[in-house]
Write a protein that holds these residues in place. Structure first.
Motif, short mmCIF file in Angstrom:
data_model
loop_
_atom_site.label_atom_id
_atom_site.label_comp_id
_atom_site.label_asym_id
_atom_site.label_seq_id
_atom_site.Cartn_x
_atom_site.Cartn_y
_atom_site.Cartn_z
N PHE A 42 0.94 -1.35 -0.47
CA PHE A 42 -0.05 -0.49 -0.35
C PHE A 42 0.80 1.54 0.20
CE2 PHE A 42 -1.67 3.07 2.47
CZ PHE A 42 -3.40 3.65 1.57
N PHE A 43 2.02 1.10 0.74
CA PHE A 43 2.66 2.19 0.95
C PHE A 43 3.96 2.79 -0.66
CE2 PHE A 43 1.23 1.50 5.60
CZ PHE A 43 0.42 2.27 5.60
N ALA A 73 3.39 -7.85 5.77
CA ALA A 73 4.28 -8.53 5.24
C ALA A 73 4.80 -7.72 3.36
CB ALA A 73 4.99 -9.56 5.50
N SER A 74 5.36 -6.59 3.55
CA SER A 74 5.48 -5.95 2.14
C SER A 74 6.56 -5.63 2.35
CB SER A 74 4.57 -4.45 1.94
OG SER A 74 3.23 -4.54 1.72
N ILE A 75 7.39 -6.37 1.85
CA ILE A 75 9.66 -6.61 1.38
C ILE A 75 9.78 -5.23 0.93
CG2 ILE A 75 9.64 -8.31 2.11
CD1 ILE A 75 10.20 -9.23 -0.81
N ASN A 76 8.50 -4.82 -0.14
CA ASN A 76 8.90 -3.86 -0.47
C ASN A 76 8.89 -2.78 -0.18
OD1 ASN A 76 8.77 -4.80 -3.38
ND2 ASN A 76 6.99 -4.25 -3.74
N TYR A 77 8.62 -2.60 1.05
CA TYR A 77 8.97 -1.01 2.67
C TYR A 77 10.16 -1.06 2.29
CZ TYR A 77 3.97 -1.40 2.96
OH TYR A 77 2.75 -2.09 2.30
N ILE A 80 14.66 0.70 -0.75
CA ILE A 80 15.54 2.14 -0.97
C ILE A 80 16.98 1.84 -2.02
CG2 ILE A 80 16.58 4.16 -0.04
CD1 ILE A 80 14.03 4.36 0.45
N PRO A 81 17.17 2.84 -2.43
CA PRO A 81 16.39 3.96 -3.03
C PRO A 81 15.28 3.68 -4.78
CG PRO A 81 18.36 3.89 -4.32
CD PRO A 81 18.11 2.44 -3.45
N ARG A 82 14.85 2.19 -4.74
CA ARG A 82 14.32 2.44 -6.03
C ARG A 82 12.78 2.36 -5.38
NH1 ARG A 82 11.79 -2.45 -7.98
NH2 ARG A 82 12.59 -3.55 -7.11
N LEU A 83 12.34 1.85 -4.25
CA LEU A 83 11.26 2.31 -3.79
C LEU A 83 11.04 3.19 -2.86
CD1 LEU A 83 9.79 -0.82 -4.28
CD2 LEU A 83 8.81 1.19 -5.92
#
Length: 291
Positions: A42-43, A73-77, A80-83
């Motif tokens: 979401f973030f 459990a969103s590992i995309n959080y 950095i720095p791509r997201l």
């Protein structure tokens, strides 16, 4: 519409360090509600973020008489720095909605993590889908994700240190009961709850099917809101079945680093590992790396 809840747990990484296992363990706890999609992102995903916090709340099936924590459990959080937006957006939400976030970050030998990451890329063909920069034969974002201090900085400079728990993947694998008790105490839920299937390994890189070149396009459509809103227990078998239709074989062994690649990775990670020890108190000697 989901019932409102004030306390959220974000298992925010690191990728390939046991986040799936921890999520599945904690989903057993009667006081913890699992997100209908393990990784709602979401973030980080603009389209989801633009739907607002009400949409985020709707991703849980909550029982107000039972649940104390809403977990995802969103590992995309921690990419950095791509997201780059996750930590800022979480802080903005905490202030605007008067909710509390707690965070768990799991680490392991950063070189081993990169090997698992590259093996995962082989299976999913992420390098094709996202056109990642390749340096020395390695997708560079795999190295960035292993810069643990850099990822942690984003959260420690915005949130209280008492709300961030740093775990070791090896400890979770060797002593899952002890670590889960620690996590429960951190969350303020019943630490005497008896978890089951503690020896089960989740989301191993080897043994999975290698997808063909069409898979990134197919996977993009499988990330649609309709599929993502399916409960995790339903969505995963669907993904596994469809992945099988677009497979060319299985991952037989992990990605192997050449001596040149290994030296390059150490050079890239050296400063971050030193900061991980100096700032966050992690004993980096446990990994036996030359820093």
């Amino acid at each position: 519409m989901a019932t409102a809840i004030q306390n959220y747990l974000l298992i925010f990484g690191a990728m390939k360090c046991g986040t799936t296992s921890l999520f599945n363990y904690l989903a057993q706890h009667p006081q913890i509600a699992e997100c209908i999609s393990k990784e709602p992102n979401f973030f980080t995903h603009d389209r989801s973020w633009e739907k607002g916090f009400g949409y985020y709340q709707s991703l849980w099936q909550l029982n107000p008489d039972q649940h104390q924590i809403a977990m995802e459990a969103s590992i995309n959080y921690s990419k950095i720095p791509r997201l780059p937006n996750a930590a800022d957006r979480i802080l903005t939400t905490a202030k605007a909605e008067n909710v509390k976030f707690k965070f768990i970050y799991i680490i392991k030998n950063p070189v081993e993590r990169i090997i698992s990451h590259c093996t995962h890329d082989l299976e999913e063909r992420w390098s094709i889908r996202y056109k990642q920069p390749i340096v020395k034969g390695i997708p560079y974002p795999a190295i960035e994700v292993s810069k643990y201090a850099m990822q942690l900085d984003e959260y420690f400079k915005r949130f209280d240190s008492e709300d961030i728990l740093l775990l070791n993947s090896d400890d979770l694998r060797k002593e899952p009961g002890k670590i889960l008790s620690q996590v429960c105490q951190f969350l303020g839920v019943d630490a005497d709850f008896e978890f089951s299937d503690l020896g089960k390994q989740h989301n191993s890189s080897t043994g999975k099917k290698i997808t063909n070149r069409a898979w990134p396009t197919v996977d993009k459509y499988l990330a649609s809101p309709v599929i993502c809103r399916l409960p995790h227990s339903y969505r995963e078998p669907i993904m596994t079945t469809v992945r099988g239709w677009f497979s060319t074989g299985r991952v037989q062994e992990k990605f192997r680093l050449s001596e040149e690649q290994y030296s390059f990775i150490l050079d890239e990670l050296r400063d971050d590992m030193k900061r991980l020890q100096q700032v966050y108190g992690v004993d980096i000697s446990q990994w036996g790396l030359e820093v």
